[in-house]
Scaffold this motif. Structure first.
Motif, mmCIF file in Angstrom:
data_model
loop_
_atom_site.group_PDB
_atom_site.id
_atom_site.type_symbol
_atom_site.label_atom_id
_atom_site.label_comp_id
_atom_site.label_asym_id
_atom_site.label_seq_id
_atom_site.Cartn_x
_atom_site.Cartn_y
_atom_site.Cartn_z
ATOM 1 N N GLN A 4 0.830 -1.205 0.000
ATOM 2 C CA GLN A 4 0.000 0.000 0.000
ATOM 3 C C GLN A 4 0.867 1.259 0.000
ATOM 4 O O GLN A 4 0.578 2.211 -0.731
ATOM 5 N N GLN A 5 1.930 1.263 0.783
ATOM 6 C CA GLN A 5 2.822 2.428 0.818
ATOM 7 C C GLN A 5 3.489 2.646 -0.544
ATOM 8 O O GLN A 5 3.604 3.781 -1.013
ATOM 9 N N LEU A 6 3.906 1.536 -1.175
ATOM 10 C CA LEU A 6 4.535 1.656 -2.495
ATOM 11 C C LEU A 6 3.518 2.146 -3.532
ATOM 12 O O LEU A 6 3.836 3.015 -4.347
ATOM 13 N N ALA A 7 2.292 1.610 -3.467
ATOM 14 C CA ALA A 7 1.261 2.044 -4.405
ATOM 15 C C ALA A 7 0.978 3.531 -4.227
ATOM 16 O O ALA A 7 0.824 4.268 -5.210
ATOM 17 N N ASP A 8 0.911 3.993 -2.985
ATOM 18 C CA ASP A 8 0.691 5.417 -2.728
ATOM 19 C C ASP A 8 1.860 6.255 -3.240
ATOM 20 O O ASP A 8 1.664 7.326 -3.819
ATOM 21 N N GLN A 9 3.072 5.774 -3.022
ATOM 22 C CA GLN A 9 4.258 6.520 -3.455
ATOM 23 C C GLN A 9 4.311 6.644 -4.977
ATOM 24 O O GLN A 9 4.678 7.698 -5.497
ATOM 25 N N LEU A 10 3.914 5.581 -5.684
ATOM 26 C CA LEU A 10 3.962 5.602 -7.151
ATOM 27 C C LEU A 10 2.659 6.084 -7.781
ATOM 28 O O LEU A 10 2.564 6.187 -9.005
ATOM 29 N N SER A 11 1.649 6.348 -6.953
ATOM 30 C CA SER A 11 0.327 6.794 -7.422
ATOM 31 C C SER A 11 -0.309 5.784 -8.375
ATOM 32 O O SER A 11 -0.821 6.135 -9.439
ATOM 33 N N VAL A 12 -0.236 4.518 -7.982
ATOM 34 C CA VAL A 12 -0.865 3.447 -8.735
ATOM 35 C C VAL A 12 -1.646 2.566 -7.766
ATOM 36 O O VAL A 12 -1.574 2.745 -6.553
ATOM 37 N N SER A 13 -2.377 1.584 -8.298
ATOM 38 C CA SER A 13 -3.132 0.674 -7.439
ATOM 39 C C SER A 13 -2.259 -0.493 -6.986
ATOM 40 O O SER A 13 -1.204 -0.768 -7.565
ATOM 41 N N GLN A 14 -2.738 -1.190 -5.955
ATOM 42 C CA GLN A 14 -2.025 -2.379 -5.495
ATOM 43 C C GLN A 14 -2.056 -3.466 -6.568
ATOM 44 O O GLN A 14 -1.089 -4.217 -6.720
ATOM 45 N N ARG A 15 -3.141 -3.528 -7.316
ATOM 46 C CA ARG A 15 -3.233 -4.496 -8.409
ATOM 47 C C ARG A 15 -2.132 -4.244 -9.438
ATOM 48 O O ARG A 15 -1.533 -5.182 -9.966
ATOM 49 N N HIS A 16 -1.854 -2.974 -9.714
ATOM 50 C CA HIS A 16 -0.792 -2.648 -10.672
ATOM 51 C C HIS A 16 0.568 -3.098 -10.127
ATOM 52 O O HIS A 16 1.401 -3.616 -10.883
ATOM 53 N N ILE A 17 0.774 -2.926 -8.831
ATOM 54 C CA ILE A 17 2.025 -3.379 -8.217
ATOM 55 C C ILE A 17 2.148 -4.891 -8.368
ATOM 56 O O ILE A 17 3.212 -5.417 -8.719
ATOM 57 N N ARG A 18 1.051 -5.620 -8.110
ATOM 58 C CA ARG A 18 1.080 -7.088 -8.267
ATOM 59 C C ARG A 18 1.405 -7.473 -9.714
ATOM 60 O O ARG A 18 2.173 -8.416 -9.957
ATOM 61 N N ASN A 19 0.798 -6.771 -10.671
ATOM 62 C CA ASN A 19 1.087 -7.058 -12.082
ATOM 63 C C ASN A 19 2.550 -6.787 -12.417
ATOM 64 O O ASN A 19 3.166 -7.538 -13.184
#
Length: 126
Positions: free
Chosen positions: A9-24
């Protein structure tokens, strides 16, 4: 040393993307995560070094735009075609009417020729 770890969640917030995008991104191998949970219930953390490496790979420098030509000598005019669909429709109807008229004239000529053959083939009655 790994440094400070961020949650998904912290990484998704930092990159301004969703958690799903991080998983992808993880599935694609673009970003490296550390599973601190279990296999059945993963809990992912991301190191600052890995995040920086990911961002460096994704960094893209936008190429400088070429200036637009202002002189009429070298300027390229855009190719724009204006289509008048109503005129095209009228032209199509006129062409069809012309074909029908030619066919009608040909049919009438054929009928007249056949009629004249019939008259000439019949002997005159006494």
């Amino acid at each position: 040393m790994i440094g400070k770890l961020l949650t998904m969640q912290q990484l998704a917030d930092q990159l301004s993307v969703s958690q799903r995008h991080i998983r992808n991104l993880m599935k694609d191998g673009a970003i490296v995560g550390i599973n601190v949970g279990t296999v059945g219930r993963p809990s992912w953390r991301f190191g600052q070094v890995d995040i920086e490496a990911f961002l460096q790979r994704r960094r893209m420098v936008r190429p400088a735009q070429k200036p637009l030509r202002s002189s009429s000598k070298g300027a390229l005019s855009p190719m724009i075609e204006v289509i008048d669909f109503h005129q095209r429709y009228r032209d199509n109807l006129a062409a069809k009417a012309e074909v029908r008229a030619k066919a009608k004239v040909k049919t009438e000529a054929d009928q007249a020729r056949r009629h004249s053959k019939r008259r000439s083939a019949k002997p005159d009655a006494p």
